[in-house]
Each structure stands twice: as C-alpha cells, then as structure tokens.
Design an enzyme around this catalytic site. Sequence first.
Site, PDB file in Angstrom:
ATOM      1  N   GLY A 301       0.134   4.023   6.800  1.00  0.00           N
ATOM      2  CA  GLY A 301      -0.400   3.945   8.133  1.00  0.00           C
ATOM      3  C   GLY A 301       0.934   4.607   9.175  1.00  0.00           C
ATOM      4  O   GLY A 301       0.825   5.466   9.564  1.00  0.00           O
ATOM      5  N   CYS A 370       7.714 -11.508  32.100  1.00  0.00           N
ATOM      6  CA  CYS A 370       8.725 -12.600  32.356  1.00  0.00           C
ATOM      7  C   CYS A 370       9.099 -13.289  31.223  1.00  0.00           C
ATOM      8  O   CYS A 370       8.990 -14.493  30.807  1.00  0.00           O
ATOM      9  CB  CYS A 370       8.015 -13.661  33.278  1.00  0.00           C
ATOM     10  SG  CYS A 370       7.670 -12.710  35.004  1.00  0.00           S
TER      11      CYS A 370
HETATM   12  C1  LIG Z   1      -0.396  -2.717   6.715  1.00  0.00           C
HETATM   13  C2  LIG Z   1      -1.002  -2.346   5.438  1.00  0.00           C
HETATM   14  C3  LIG Z   1      -0.886  -0.846   5.006  1.00  0.00           C
HETATM   15  C4  LIG Z   1      -0.207  -0.019   5.890  1.00  0.00           C
HETATM   16  O1  LIG Z   1       1.300  -0.209   5.968  1.00  0.00           O
HETATM   17  P1  LIG Z   1       2.046   0.817   6.580  1.00  0.00           P
HETATM   18  O2  LIG Z   1       3.516   0.234   6.520  1.00  0.00           O
HETATM   19  O3  LIG Z   1       1.673   1.300   8.015  1.00  0.00           O
HETATM   20  O4  LIG Z   1       2.241   2.062   5.703  1.00  0.00           O
HETATM   21  C5  LIG Z   1      -1.714  -0.731   3.748  1.00  0.00           C
HETATM   22  N1  LIG Z   1      -2.190  -1.430   3.182  1.00  0.00           N
HETATM   23  C6  LIG Z   1      -2.204  -2.769   3.569  1.00  0.00           C
HETATM   24  C7  LIG Z   1      -2.980  -3.875   2.547  1.00  0.00           C
HETATM   25  C8  LIG Z   1      -1.661  -3.074   4.896  1.00  0.00           C
HETATM   26  O5  LIG Z   1      -1.837  -4.637   4.914  1.00  0.00           O
END
Ligand SMILES: *Cc1c(COP(=O)(O)O)cnc(C)c1O
Length: 452
Positions: A301, A370
């Site tokens: 991600g 705040c």
């Molecule tokens: C959050 C998550 C990802 C992605 O993580 P990144 O650090 O953004 O690459 C992938 N797989 C699962 C199961 C996640 O919970």
Amino acid sequence: MTAPLPAPTDPDPSFAELLALRPHLTRHAFDGLVMEEVPFARIAETVGTPTWVYSAGTLRRRFGALRRALDDAGLAAATIHFAVKANPNLAVLRVLAAAGAGADVVSEGELRAARAAGIPASAIVFSGVGKTEREIRLALAEDILQLNAESAEEVEAISAIAAGLGRTARVALRVNPDVDARTHAKITTGRSENKFGVAISDAPALYARMAALPGIEPVGVAVHIGSQITAGMAAYRTAYAKVGALVRELRAAGLPVARVDCGGGLGIPYRDEPAPLPEALAGAIRVGLGDLGLPVMLEPGRWIAGPAGVLLASVVREKRGATHRFVVVDAGMNDLVRPAMYEAWHGILPVAPEALVAPLSPAEVVGPVCETGDTFARGRALPAMQPGALVAFLDAGAYGAAMSSTYNARPLAAEVLVDGARFAVVRDRQGYDALLAGQRLPAWLATPEPGP
Ligand SMILES: *Cc1c(COP(=O)(O)O)cnc(C)c1O
C-alpha cells in the site's frame, strides 16, 4: 515545554535534498513547486486548500518498479494487490488497475471501491480479523479471488455461510509468524501477541480442517508482518522462511497449496530513513519461497501510494508564541493524522518560488484543531510565511486522506489527481450540508424549549 530541536549532527534534510528524492516534484523559477507539470499554486487557486494531490505518473512508476523487481527476481507469476486501505480514492485505484494491480481489501466499503474503480473480482483478496457475515456473503456473491482467514472461528463461519449459499469460498490461512518487524508498535502485526493471523504451530491442523470443511477450498497461506518496515529485510526473511517450511509441511500431509500471499509493509523514507528497495523484498521472497514453485501475491500500500501524494495547505497566520514561532496552517490532524498518531515526520515544502531561497528559522507547524497533538512538525526550518502562503506536506499519498476525519466539524478535504499537464478534482471538498447530513433531532427536542 520546549521543542526537542533536531540534534546538529542529524539535521533535517534540506528542501533540495527532499526534492532530489522525489522526481515528480520540481521547483520552477516562476511557478514555484510543481507536481509533474502542474503548479501547486494553480491547484490551490482552482480548488482551494487543504487539498490532497496525487501524481498519477508516480503511482504508475512505482507500481512498474515493483513489477520489474518481481520479474527480475524470477517471480513473473507474482500478482500485486494494492492495499486499498492506504488510499481508497477511486481515481488512484483506477490508475493502479490500469497498470495491472489487483486489490487487498479489509471491508465492504473497500471491496465496493475496488469494484467501482474497475478492479476485477478475480484480482481481489479480502483480509482482516473482523469480516462480518454480510461481508463474507458479499465476497462470495462477487466471487473474489480469495478470503484470508485469520482464525479458526472465522474458518468455521466462512464454511457455514458458503455451504449455506451452495458456494465454495477460496480461503488462504493467515499465519502469525511471531517476528518483530521493528516498526511502530501501532502498525506491527506479526508478533504472537498481535490480533492478526493464527499461530504457525496451529496452522497445519487448521489447514487440514479447512480442507475437510464444506464450502471451503484451501488455496494457500498468507502473512503480513507490519507496515512502514524500514529496518531491513531480516523480519521478512524470517517470516518467509517459516511460511516456506509450513507450505512444505502442508504438502507433505497431502494438502493442496496453490499460492502464498506475502503481504505488504515495505517502508518508505519519509525523512532520510534507509528504506529497503523492492528488489530486496523480491529477493527475500525468492530466497524464502522461490523453491516452492508457487505463484506469490504481494499487498503493498504505502510503498506505491505514499510518495505519490502531498497534502497542500495554506498558512492561516504566523503566531509569535512565548517560546516558539508557530506557523498555523489550514490543514489539521483531522486531515493528516500520522504525526499525531505515529509521531511521524513529513517533509514540508513551501510552494512559492522565492520561499525556497529565503532565510530559514525554526518553526512549530500546527493545525487549527483544539489539541496540542495537532502539530505537524517541531523546530522545522522554514522561511517567514505570510497568510495565504502555500505549503506541501510530502509523502501523504498513503494513510493520509484514508485516515482523515471531520474532527472539530471540519469538512473532508478535496482530492486532486495530476497526470502530466492535466489535473482534475477526484473528490469534491465536503460541503457543510454534507457535513451535517444524516443527523436528525428526536421529536421531543424538535421544538426548542426554554431552558431551566
Ligand atoms: C495494511 C495491510 C497491507 C498494506 O500495508 P502497507 O504497509 O501499506 O504496504 C497489506 N496487507 C494487509 C493484510 C494489511 O493489513
């Protein structure tokens, strides 16, 4: 309370250093800071601030770099499933879908977003410890690629729901390899005390149970050890070695294993962290799992979307405090929560052309919310900022807009996609009618009564 100014031996990266590592951002003599070919000043003029701005070219370039790293490591059969939770904007998902990405989703909303963006169900994996019956039903109705089950209880639930519908759920078992990814405690997921996955020692029996249950086709093993992993590949290597051993054990027991989901978590340099490259991740996968001859899946991600986005904000005013100079901006912790939530460091670049060569002095960069926690940076070297001056918070493309809220009754910010010389609003700024929509007064309060 005094600000912990950065030690002189460890100065913040300069504006020039921040720019050098971010090829989609350049500084122009007349236009100031520019993303791809679009000046931020033009976006602010048209859309206002605060506004999230994403670079389509950067999303494509980073997706392509990860793809090439996998191919070059001999993992051409690997598939990439963008973790939608990092950035669920439909335009962002569309750019990645066009580049060949599938999706990793953790809720009905994310599943719907992925489908709405044109990601085929056959490229969607559903993760998460709390999938509801409704979500499992939707995943089955959509016939997505696979559900990653996180517990024995969830396996039973999926079986009952799928069998009841006369369907077969493709299920991978998420294991918890009990490794320390050495990242922030709030985003480490692969320790045995974390809520995620099943203990690897319990996996063989549970996987066998999956094979015996109605309505379930076991398709593999999944692992995800944390997020913003920058401390090298050791944790990944350990996790993949454990998963590799588990797959061999399952096979020896005559159980079918079709693929391994290697998760996400690859970190990015927000400040100047020595972040691992996708080549290193591909290498770790190859070493740990390469000899199984199975296709692998990745769920990145942040690595793809983080550097592709900025949060564009305006200075409301400077305030001379008793001990500090405060630069108050119109974005708050409700927009970008990472500094408040994870003590995260984000680069901050002034947008105006002259600002990048003006004399600098330390400033506390704060939002209007705040809470003292509504502080984006402490002791940050910035030029004098007039009201209305624009600043860009860097690397805000992942866990930025996705984590924003309306705290302090502040509407959600607009989102813009830049693609070469073009840009478009891809999410309207929330209006005040929308902010209050859905609320209603109970009948007995509908007519104001005089107070006591
Ligand atoms: C959050 C998550 C990802 C992605 O993580 P990144 O650090 O953004 O690459 C992938 N797989 C699962 C199961 C996640 O919970």
